[in-house]
Scaffold this motif. Structure first.
Motif, mmCIF file in Angstrom:
data_model
loop_
_atom_site.group_PDB
_atom_site.id
_atom_site.type_symbol
_atom_site.label_atom_id
_atom_site.label_comp_id
_atom_site.label_asym_id
_atom_site.label_seq_id
_atom_site.Cartn_x
_atom_site.Cartn_y
_atom_site.Cartn_z
ATOM 1 N N LEU A 63 0.790 -1.043 -0.133
ATOM 2 C CA LEU A 63 0.012 -0.041 0.016
ATOM 3 C C LEU A 63 1.067 1.221 0.066
ATOM 4 C CD1 LEU A 63 -2.640 -1.146 2.638
ATOM 5 C CD2 LEU A 63 -3.205 -0.337 0.007
ATOM 6 N N THR A 64 1.984 1.339 0.669
ATOM 7 C CA THR A 64 2.685 2.479 0.800
ATOM 8 C C THR A 64 3.760 2.648 -0.357
ATOM 9 O OG1 THR A 64 4.317 1.408 2.557
ATOM 10 C CG2 THR A 64 2.097 2.566 3.544
ATOM 11 N N LEU A 65 3.976 1.653 -1.029
ATOM 12 C CA LEU A 65 5.061 1.681 -1.823
ATOM 13 C C LEU A 65 5.443 2.939 -2.774
ATOM 14 C CD1 LEU A 65 7.668 0.038 -3.149
ATOM 15 C CD2 LEU A 65 6.154 -1.022 -4.624
ATOM 16 N N ALA A 66 4.148 3.542 -3.417
ATOM 17 C CA ALA A 66 4.311 4.379 -4.144
ATOM 18 C C ALA A 66 4.441 5.950 -3.481
ATOM 19 C CB ALA A 66 3.413 4.538 -5.122
ATOM 20 N N ALA A 67 4.414 5.866 -2.170
ATOM 21 C CA ALA A 67 4.254 7.151 -1.494
ATOM 22 C C ALA A 67 5.417 7.059 0.034
ATOM 23 C CB ALA A 67 2.954 7.790 -1.357
ATOM 24 N N LEU A 68 6.420 6.370 -0.239
ATOM 25 C CA LEU A 68 7.032 6.114 1.036
ATOM 26 C C LEU A 68 7.393 7.369 1.861
ATOM 27 C CD1 LEU A 68 9.325 3.228 -0.230
ATOM 28 C CD2 LEU A 68 7.787 3.109 1.578
ATOM 29 N N ASP A 69 7.657 8.438 1.178
ATOM 30 C CA ASP A 69 7.889 9.610 1.843
ATOM 31 C C ASP A 69 6.717 10.290 2.890
ATOM 32 O OD1 ASP A 69 6.501 9.929 -0.522
ATOM 33 O OD2 ASP A 69 7.081 12.307 -0.736
ATOM 34 N N ARG A 70 5.669 9.595 2.706
ATOM 35 C CA ARG A 70 4.414 9.965 3.264
ATOM 36 C C ARG A 70 4.265 9.277 4.663
ATOM 37 N NH1 ARG A 70 -0.895 10.332 0.770
ATOM 38 N NH2 ARG A 70 -1.359 11.038 3.018
ATOM 39 N N VAL A 71 5.126 8.046 4.876
ATOM 40 C CA VAL A 71 5.275 7.295 6.114
ATOM 41 C C VAL A 71 6.512 7.749 6.886
ATOM 42 C CG1 VAL A 71 3.340 5.885 5.638
ATOM 43 C CG2 VAL A 71 5.555 5.397 4.601
ATOM 44 N N GLY A 72 7.445 8.488 6.571
ATOM 45 C CA GLY A 72 8.683 8.741 6.935
ATOM 46 C C GLY A 72 8.834 10.108 7.446
ATOM 47 N N ARG A 73 9.962 10.189 7.880
ATOM 48 C CA ARG A 73 10.346 11.546 8.110
ATOM 49 C C ARG A 73 11.971 11.811 7.795
ATOM 50 N NH1 ARG A 73 7.736 12.910 13.815
ATOM 51 N NH2 ARG A 73 7.494 10.865 13.478
ATOM 52 N N ARG A 74 12.388 12.644 7.122
ATOM 53 C CA ARG A 74 13.754 12.685 6.836
ATOM 54 C C ARG A 74 14.507 11.488 6.454
ATOM 55 N NH1 ARG A 74 15.520 14.380 11.722
ATOM 56 N NH2 ARG A 74 13.354 15.570 12.537
ATOM 57 N N GLY A 75 13.777 10.636 5.691
ATOM 58 C CA GLY A 75 14.243 9.661 4.868
ATOM 59 C C GLY A 75 14.347 8.325 5.798
ATOM 60 N N VAL A 76 13.551 8.241 7.093
ATOM 61 C CA VAL A 76 13.401 7.243 7.826
ATOM 62 C C VAL A 76 11.893 6.778 8.027
ATOM 63 C CG1 VAL A 76 13.726 6.280 10.102
ATOM 64 C CG2 VAL A 76 15.488 7.738 9.260
ATOM 65 N N LEU A 77 11.646 5.488 7.791
ATOM 66 C CA LEU A 77 10.365 5.188 7.770
ATOM 67 C C LEU A 77 9.938 5.064 9.207
ATOM 68 C CD1 LEU A 77 10.339 2.347 5.131
ATOM 69 C CD2 LEU A 77 9.761 4.614 4.677
ATOM 70 N N ASP A 78 8.738 5.434 9.373
ATOM 71 C CA ASP A 78 7.894 5.106 10.732
ATOM 72 C C ASP A 78 7.156 4.036 10.742
ATOM 73 O OD1 ASP A 78 6.562 5.859 12.990
ATOM 74 O OD2 ASP A 78 6.505 7.914 13.141
ATOM 75 N N ALA A 79 7.460 2.874 11.149
ATOM 76 C CA ALA A 79 6.736 1.685 11.330
ATOM 77 C C ALA A 79 5.146 2.073 11.809
ATOM 78 C CB ALA A 79 7.284 0.862 12.102
ATOM 79 N N ALA A 80 5.134 2.777 13.010
ATOM 80 C CA ALA A 80 3.904 3.143 13.382
ATOM 81 C C ALA A 80 3.054 3.910 12.554
ATOM 82 C CB ALA A 80 3.923 4.018 14.607
#
Lengths: 519, 419
Positions: free
Chosen positions: A364-381
């Motif tokens: 689900l998140t593959l095309a917009a990974l920047d929207r679930v992360g901050r400064r290049g780090v994914l936020d699992a929650a």
């Protein structure tokens, strides 16, 4: 439809599901099997073919009134049951003739001394191909054939054995209108010769056209059997049985406003990898909140157009411009297309759409990974929360978002692909046959999701071979034929006949292949 | 705590997680087995330190190889690249007299360049990685012979040897080194914290999570393993320099693969290249950089290996690629790409390392060692594939993926969720 005893009968068959299945297939009958995805059609086929061996299910399978215990596909074949699978089981590198007699070789000699009799193989293959109406060279490799012809080779392979019941699992889902019509005609011919067919199909218009009886499955149970002779077989009736309720509207109502032009394509021209022209000067516009249809027969160049537009991921770009909000954008790869706010949902979701072994969440998140992360780090929650929201919004039926997407049914897989792009918030969503192989209930939910996106201001370009779908969903419909855009009609003024005329407006050929829907 | 609830908790923890924990458990079993077979020699502080030093370069290679395999490729050339970069590093150190701080970046650059060469052919030209790296295996072995002129180069200066065999300066209290203990405490705390947070997230989101007993069992086991390992180091000579290097590499790569979009793109590229491409992932660039990374890590392993032997030889690194590949597959990689973890590769490499070491201690010949390692590789992958097939939900639901009889699980497969 004869008075004799049923050739094939299933009694109280039960596997995986609480409900039981009863099915009678008469001599020379076309018996359709319908049901939503996951209703148990494929399980039933596997029981009949011996893939699920006797003992792994309860209940009885009878052939000519005799109980049979199949422990493998060889047993069911001996009993005269042959299956044409959804995904074709041909070896592409082998020739047509070799495939037709695969595992059933025409040989000279016996036992360990047997060797392939190439003369008989070729001659008999030609005879079988003629029988299924396929004009192909038996010595050509199957890889040179299109999907429609491969289907016919598969059927020739089945009738190379003494077959009495032919089971076809979604045989037309990959075929165009003409090929489908041919296939159905073939089933009717087989019926004349006493061969029965079990036809599993989501295309209810085809079921209505050829079936003598229709058995409706729901949740692993045979709900009812409708008889065409008694006039019970029509689409609405079947749908009611499949979903267990009246589906009042097959398409959700329109919401939102159509705004200004967001995307404009001018003179888009694409060559196939072999340099033949695939798309020839296609031009169209999509407005904010508008759903624009793209109708055409298979080979009209719709997919080629969409994929080339989406960062040139198919064929060779020749010329043409794409304007977003009046400004020209150049997209050299899909990454740039995504960055420009374009999304493409491919027709073949397993091959081109999904990471089948990966969790639903990652898909689900593959095309917009920047929207679930901050400064290049994914936020699992944050990612899990986003995936959960999408799952609810898209009504994906699954255990949880950590489940592998390959375990879902086709309709739910499609919702995941669509959900990926919903999450990316595209300005233009290109959908390529979004409901192919998807059952009625899931179709409606996919339509709803598309409507919601449009209501939020996205433009949608909907490619579909199902004209009722285009008429039910679109504001405007473009037609394509042989790579050219041949017309544009507002949906309110279009009907299937007018679209079909435009879709077949080739240079010179009369639009004579139009088929009226039966029923 | 009495036995039955404990056993129940263990079962709950294991259920559905066989794949995730299977290799850790296998490693534990192998450690215990050899601890018994060697009469307690395996886990003596001296030997634990040796285990780490002996396997350092395989661990480095396994990390890179895991990423290559996740991308859906393979790299057969790493052994030759180890030899080639190791040889050039040794020449720079021993014959040209360059200092280590100059040689290290040069070696890494050289390795990256080699990786870029192979990545170019695989990613951009579309040649099968098997062929490209098979060619690389021959090319770089040949180049090694060429630059060494068939002879060994050594010995290396003290600074280089420190990298592979030295220990960090330490404070001793009664013969116990404090640095590994402190580091072990920190690592254990961080690992427990990560596990705790992951479980808390799952609970907060309403996802199934391990029971408290199982969770605390997991934390305790993690902390105990880390502390025991570091304790052993503390009782011998302290923290090896290469141990610190490995800690940084493992942490760094695990973080990248788990928690960054870059890592996710590696998984996506290997899982379904076309789907990833159509989702905007630059799949070619991803595969290219994975090979560049593999080259750089090979160079690092080459330098460490030369430094450890104090010598660069033409035959160095032979079969290293197979050790690294075996480690990755034992650690849960899938041959079709898209799955595997950095920690899995580490566990896989340790399984191989402990077996090598343990079998050597009990005096098993190389003949038997090879055969047994081969069988363990086969067993690990067979177990992985069979458990995947039987796992709940592993069977595809009816109506999906039908028509591929070879994929149809045997009778008794759990029903898929349908829908």
């Amino acid at each position: 439809m004869s008075g004799g005893p049923p050739v094939l009968r299933m009694r109280g068959v039960r596997k995986e599901f609480p409900g039981a299945v009863a099915l009678d297939v008469g001599e020379a009958e076309i018996h359709a099997l319908t049901g939503e995805n996951g209703a148990g059609k494929s399980t039933l086929v596997k029981v009949l073919s011996g893939v699920h061996p006797h003992g792994s299910y309860t209940g009885e399978v009878l052939v000519d009134g005799e109980p049979r215990r199949f422990t493998g596909t060889a047993d069911s074949e001996r009993a005269g049951i042959a299956i044409i699978h959804q995904e074709l089981a041909l070896v592409p590198q082998l020739t047509v003739a070799e495939n037709v007699f695969l595992g059933n070789e025409r040989v000279r000699g016996r036992g360990p001394l047997a060797r392939v009799d190439w003369g008989r193989t070729t001659v008999e293959a030609r005879r079988l191909l003629a029988r299924v109406g396929l004009d192909a060279d038996p010595s050509a490799p199957v890889s040179e054939l299109g999907v429609g012809h491969r289907q016919l080779v598969e059927i020739a392979k089945a009738v190379a054995k003494p077959v009495r019941v032919l089971i076809l699992d979604e045989p037309t889902s990959a075929l165009n209108e003409e090929e489908s019509a041919n296939l159905l005609r073939l089933l009717l011919e087989f019926k004349e010769r006493g061969i029965s067919s079990i036809l599993i199909s989501h295309r209810l218009n085809e079921v209505v056209r050829v079936a003598d009886r229709v058995t409706v499955l729901r949740d692993g149970r045979s709900v009812e059997t409708l008889d065409a002779a008694r006039g019970e077989v029509d689409e609405e009736r079947i749908i009611r049985g499949m979903v267990g309720r009246d589906l009042e509207h097959r398409y959700p109502p329109r919401t939102g406003e159509v705004g200004e032009i967001r995307f404009e394509v001018r003179d888009w021209t694409v060559d196939r990898p072999d340099r033949r022209r695939a798309v020839d000067g296609a031009s169209l516009t999509v407005r904010r909140g508008e759903i624009v249809g793209l109708a055409g027969l298979m080979g009209a160049g719709r997919t080629e157009f969409a994929m080339n537009l989406f960062g040139r991921c198919y064929g060779r770009y020749v010329r043409g411009t794409l304007h977003k909000d009046g400004r020209e954008v150049r997209l050299r790869d899909p990454g740039e297309a995504v960055a420009a706010g374009i999304a493409y949902v491919p027709e073949d979701r397993k091959e081109l759409g999904l990471l089948l072994d990966a969790p639903i969440r990652d898909n689900l998140t593959l095309a917009a990974l920047d929207r679930v992360g901050r400064r290049g780090v994914l936020d699992a929650a944050r990612e899990a929360v986003a995936a959960e929201e999408l799952r609810t919004r898209m009504r994906v039926k699954c255990r949880d978002v950590a489940q592998a997407v390959g375990e879902l049914s086709g309709g739910n897989q499609q919702k995941v692909v669509l959900g990926r792009w919903v999450f990316a918030r595209p300005d233009l969503l290109v959908l390529d046959e979004p409901t192919r192989g998807v059952d009625v209930g899931a179709k409606y939910e996919i339509y709803q999701a598309v409507r919601e996106l449009a209501a939020e201001g996205a433009g949608v370009l909907l490619i579909s071979s199902e004209l009722p779908e285009l008429l039910g969903m679109c504001d405007r419909i473009h037609t394509m034929c042989e790579g050219r855009v041949t017309g544009c009609l507002p949906a309110s003024r279009a009907d299937q006949e007018s679209l079909m005329r435009l879709m077949t407006r080739t240079a010179g050929a009369p639009p004579g292949t139009t088929e009226r829907r039966a029923g | 705590m009495n036995a039955p609830p404990m056993a129940a908790a263990l079962r709950t923890a294991l259920r559905g997680n066989v794949r995730r924990y299977g290799m850790v458990i296998a490693l534990a079993v192998i450690v215990v087995l050899f601890q018994i077979l060697t009469g307690g020699l395996l886990l003596r502080p001296l030997n634990v330190t040796n285990l780490l030093l002996q396997n350092s370069y395989v661990l480095i290679l396994a990390i890179g190889m895991m990423m290559v395999i996740i991308t859906g490729h393979i790299d057969l050339s790493v052994g030759s690249v180890v030899a080639f970069t190791g040889a050039l590093s040794a020449i720079m150190l021993a014959e040209w007299g360059l200092p280590l701080w100059a040689v290290l970046p040069l070696a890494l650059l050289l390795g990256a360049a080699i990786g870029a060469w192979q990545g170019f052919w695989v990613a951009y030209m579309g040649l099968p990685a098997f062929i490209v790296t098979l060619a690389g295996m021959l090319v770089f072995r040949g180049l090694t012979l060429l630059v060494l002129g068939g002879e060994s180069v050594g010995p290396l200066p003290e600074s280089a040897r420190t990298l592979a065999t030295g220990f960090l300066p330490d404070v001793q209290v009664g013969g116990v080194h404090l640095v590994p203990l402190l580091l072990g405490a920190v690592v254990a705390a961080v690992l427990v914290r990560v596990q705790y947070a992951a479980r808390a997230d799952r609970i907060r989101l309403g996802l199934p999570a391990a029971s408290p007993a199982a969770a605390w069992g997991g934390y305790t086991a993690t902390a105990a393993a880390v502390l025991a390992f570091c304790g052993a180091l503390a009782l011998h000579r302290g923290l090896p320099v290469v141990g610190l290097l490995l800690l940084v590499l493992i942490t760094g790569y695990a973080f990248v693969m788990r928690s960054t979009p870059a890592g996710r793109r590696v998984y996506a590229t290997g899982g379904n290249e076309k789907a990833a491409m159509l989702s905007g992932v630059k799949t070619r660039r991803t595969a290219f950089w994975v090979f560049v990374n593999m080259g750089a890590l090979s160079a690092l392993a080459g330098l460490v290996f030369s430094a450890r032997l104090n010598l660069a030889t033409p035959g160095a690194g032979t079969m290293f690629e197979l050790d690294a590949i075996a480690a990755a597959f034992i650690g849960g990689a899938s041959a079709s790409g898209g799955t595997g973890t950095v920690l899995g590769a580490v566990v896989g490499a340790l399984v191989m390392g402990v077996m090598n070491n343990g079998m050597s201690i009990i005096g098993l010949g190389v003949d038997w060692q090879q055969a047994i390692k081969g069988l363990v590789l086969l067993a690990a992958v067979a177990f992985d594939i069979l458990s995947k097939r039987r796992a709940p939900g592993g069977g595809r639901p009816a109506g999906d993926r039908a028509g591929r009889p070879e994929k149809v699980p045997a009778a008794g497969a759990a029903p898929g969720p349908g829908g």
